[in-house]
Write a protein that holds these residues in place. Structure first.
Motif, mmCIF file in Angstrom:
data_model
loop_
_atom_site.group_PDB
_atom_site.id
_atom_site.type_symbol
_atom_site.label_atom_id
_atom_site.label_comp_id
_atom_site.label_asym_id
_atom_site.label_seq_id
_atom_site.Cartn_x
_atom_site.Cartn_y
_atom_site.Cartn_z
ATOM 1 N N TYR A 118 -92.627 18.858 10.527
ATOM 2 C CA TYR A 118 -94.283 18.701 10.541
ATOM 3 C C TYR A 118 -95.173 19.147 9.437
ATOM 4 O O TYR A 118 -94.653 18.750 8.254
ATOM 5 C CB TYR A 118 -94.827 19.417 11.757
ATOM 6 N N GLU A 119 -95.829 20.240 9.497
ATOM 7 C CA GLU A 119 -96.640 20.405 8.026
ATOM 8 C C GLU A 119 -95.802 21.407 7.276
ATOM 9 O O GLU A 119 -95.949 21.610 6.112
ATOM 10 C CB GLU A 119 -97.777 21.234 8.225
ATOM 11 N N GLY A 120 -94.783 22.023 7.896
ATOM 12 C CA GLY A 120 -93.894 23.130 7.337
ATOM 13 C C GLY A 120 -93.894 24.297 8.041
ATOM 14 O O GLY A 120 -94.372 24.485 9.085
ATOM 15 N N PHE A 121 -93.504 25.400 7.140
ATOM 16 C CA PHE A 121 -93.353 26.652 7.657
ATOM 17 C C PHE A 121 -94.666 27.298 7.567
ATOM 18 O O PHE A 121 -95.486 27.350 6.813
ATOM 19 C CB PHE A 121 -92.397 27.594 7.047
ATOM 20 N N ILE A 136 -84.584 19.790 -2.555
ATOM 21 C CA ILE A 136 -83.720 18.743 -2.901
ATOM 22 C C ILE A 136 -84.040 17.522 -3.768
ATOM 23 O O ILE A 136 -83.657 16.442 -4.376
ATOM 24 C CB ILE A 136 -82.719 17.744 -1.735
ATOM 25 N N TYR A 139 -90.107 15.113 -3.607
ATOM 26 C CA TYR A 139 -90.760 14.255 -2.785
ATOM 27 C C TYR A 139 -90.552 14.730 -1.307
ATOM 28 O O TYR A 139 -90.100 15.789 -1.196
ATOM 29 C CB TYR A 139 -90.064 12.800 -2.856
ATOM 30 N N VAL A 140 -91.279 14.344 -0.643
ATOM 31 C CA VAL A 140 -91.402 14.859 0.804
ATOM 32 C C VAL A 140 -90.642 14.315 1.971
ATOM 33 O O VAL A 140 -91.263 12.750 1.957
ATOM 34 C CB VAL A 140 -92.879 15.266 1.155
ATOM 35 N N ALA A 142 -89.546 13.802 6.189
ATOM 36 C CA ALA A 142 -90.155 14.261 7.448
ATOM 37 C C ALA A 142 -89.682 16.029 7.779
ATOM 38 O O ALA A 142 -90.572 16.629 8.589
ATOM 39 C CB ALA A 142 -89.907 13.460 8.488
ATOM 40 N N PRO A 147 -82.386 17.432 3.820
ATOM 41 C CA PRO A 147 -82.233 18.373 2.787
ATOM 42 C C PRO A 147 -81.179 19.420 3.157
ATOM 43 O O PRO A 147 -80.164 19.657 2.106
ATOM 44 C CB PRO A 147 -83.513 19.062 2.712
HETATM 45 C C1 LIG Z 1 -93.105 16.841 6.102
HETATM 46 S S1 LIG Z 1 -92.402 18.187 5.290
HETATM 47 C C2 LIG Z 1 -93.728 19.578 4.924
HETATM 48 C C3 LIG Z 1 -94.157 19.166 3.631
HETATM 49 C C4 LIG Z 1 -95.548 20.041 3.132
HETATM 50 N N1 LIG Z 1 -96.599 19.904 4.043
HETATM 51 C C5 LIG Z 1 -95.553 20.250 1.796
HETATM 52 O O1 LIG Z 1 -96.515 19.306 1.355
HETATM 53 O O2 LIG Z 1 -94.891 20.768 0.804
HETATM 54 C C6 LIG Z 1 -91.421 19.004 6.544
HETATM 55 C C7 LIG Z 1 -90.240 19.890 6.170
HETATM 56 O O3 LIG Z 1 -89.359 19.029 5.634
HETATM 57 C C8 LIG Z 1 -88.673 19.690 4.667
HETATM 58 N N2 LIG Z 1 -88.558 19.063 3.353
HETATM 59 C C9 LIG Z 1 -89.212 17.831 3.289
HETATM 60 N N3 LIG Z 1 -88.782 17.484 1.796
HETATM 61 C C10 LIG Z 1 -88.007 18.381 1.341
HETATM 62 C C11 LIG Z 1 -87.624 18.383 0.086
HETATM 63 N N4 LIG Z 1 -87.701 17.474 -0.966
HETATM 64 N N5 LIG Z 1 -86.509 19.386 0.003
HETATM 65 C C12 LIG Z 1 -86.391 20.287 0.793
HETATM 66 N N6 LIG Z 1 -87.134 20.405 1.944
HETATM 67 C C13 LIG Z 1 -87.760 19.334 2.376
HETATM 68 C C14 LIG Z 1 -89.177 20.975 4.643
HETATM 69 O O4 LIG Z 1 -88.406 21.958 5.162
HETATM 70 C C15 LIG Z 1 -90.558 21.018 5.025
HETATM 71 O O5 LIG Z 1 -90.957 22.246 5.624
#
Ligand SMILES: C[S@@+](CC[C@H](N)C(=O)[O-])C[C@H]1O[C@@H](n2cnc3c(N)ncnc32)[C@H](O)[C@@H]1O
Length: 231
Positions: A118-121, A136, A139-140, A142, A147
């Motif tokens: 979701y939005e993260g931790f 990793i 970029y983001v 889901a 990762p």
């Molecule tokens: C949708 S992401 C959250 C993104 C966060 N709101 C931000 O803008 O940084 C959900 C989760 O995916 C994981 N995640 C997404 N992209 C990642 C990356 N490039 N490297 C490591 N973890 C990633 C992380 O654990 C993160 O909390």
């Protein structure tokens, strides 16, 4: 090495666990287990997340839920856990995973990986429970599952015996054996295809010349990459 992945989607790892190099590693006594924070949440309906303070879109993984999952698994205060083992929160903005970090982690006896969704931790998870934040790439995705698998894969293939040929993991792109440079090119049969040949030296059977050519190719690739990185 014991690897434990805290994830809301443990079934994602079923496929990964079945891959040959992973089964090799597991056969050698390494472990890769998943822990689902939903199994220990005290919230009703198996909830694990909540809306962000201050408003905004998305849901945030709760600190009390992650604490309960870590406590149940390790029978310890999670604040103290990171002194015993690396607890890695996967975050897009964390330390970029590279060969040096994979090498460093492959030397650890145990890893705990925390996958966000979701939005993260809730930031307190990262601040108080994690020893590291690893990304990793810039970029983001889901969630942290892919990762975590990428990190596991980079680490597991460095464990002695995981790969069919031990040398495969030694002289690779970015390894110390290649002074951190990209790997040299490989070719196989046919020696000629559509008029595309193979460098003569590779067909010479002259091991010393092949070694020198490969080293030269690897250094040339590093030199070609440098201006790009510095741009
Ligand atoms: C949708 S992401 C959250 C993104 C966060 N709101 C931000 O803008 O940084 C959900 C989760 O995916 C994981 N995640 C997404 N992209 C990642 C990356 N490039 N490297 C490591 N973890 C990633 C992380 O654990 C993160 O909390």
């Amino acid at each position: 090495m014991d690897v434990e992945v805290f994830t809301l989607f443990p079934q994602w790892f079923d496929w990964y666990r079945g891959q040959r190099h992973v089964t090799n590693a597991l056969g050698l006594g390494h472990t890769l287990e998943c822990v689902d924070p939903r199994a220990t949440t005290t919230l009703s309906g198996g909830a694990v997340d909540d809306t962000p303070f201050g408003g905004g879109a998305g849901m945030v993984l709760r600190v009390d839920v992650v604490e309960a999952a870590l406590r149940a698994r390790y029978e310890a205060d999670p604040v103290e856990l990171r002194a015993r083992r690396r607890v890695i929160a996967l975050t897009p903005a964390g330390r970029l995973l590279d060969d040096a970090l994979a090498e460093e982690l492959a030397a650890e006896p145990a890893l705990t990986l925390l996958c966000g969704r979701y939005e993260g931790f809730d930031e307190r998870i990262v601040e108080h429970f994690a020893s590291d934040q690893v990304s990793i790439g810039r970029y983001v995705l889901a969630g942290g599952e892919l990762p975590a698998m990428v990190l596991c894969d980079a680490v597991i293939r460095k464990l002695p015996g995981a790969l069919g040929h031990a040398e495969s993991a030694q002289e690779e792109s970015f390894s110390a054996a290649l002074e951190g440079a990209p790997e040299y090119p490989h070719y196989t049969r046919p020696a000629e295809w559509r008029g595309w040949g193979v460098p003569e030296v590779l067909l010479s059977g002259h091991h010393e010349r092949v070694r020198a050519w490969r080293r030269e190719q690897s250094r040339a690739r590093a030199a070609a990459e440098r201006p790009e990185r510095e741009a």
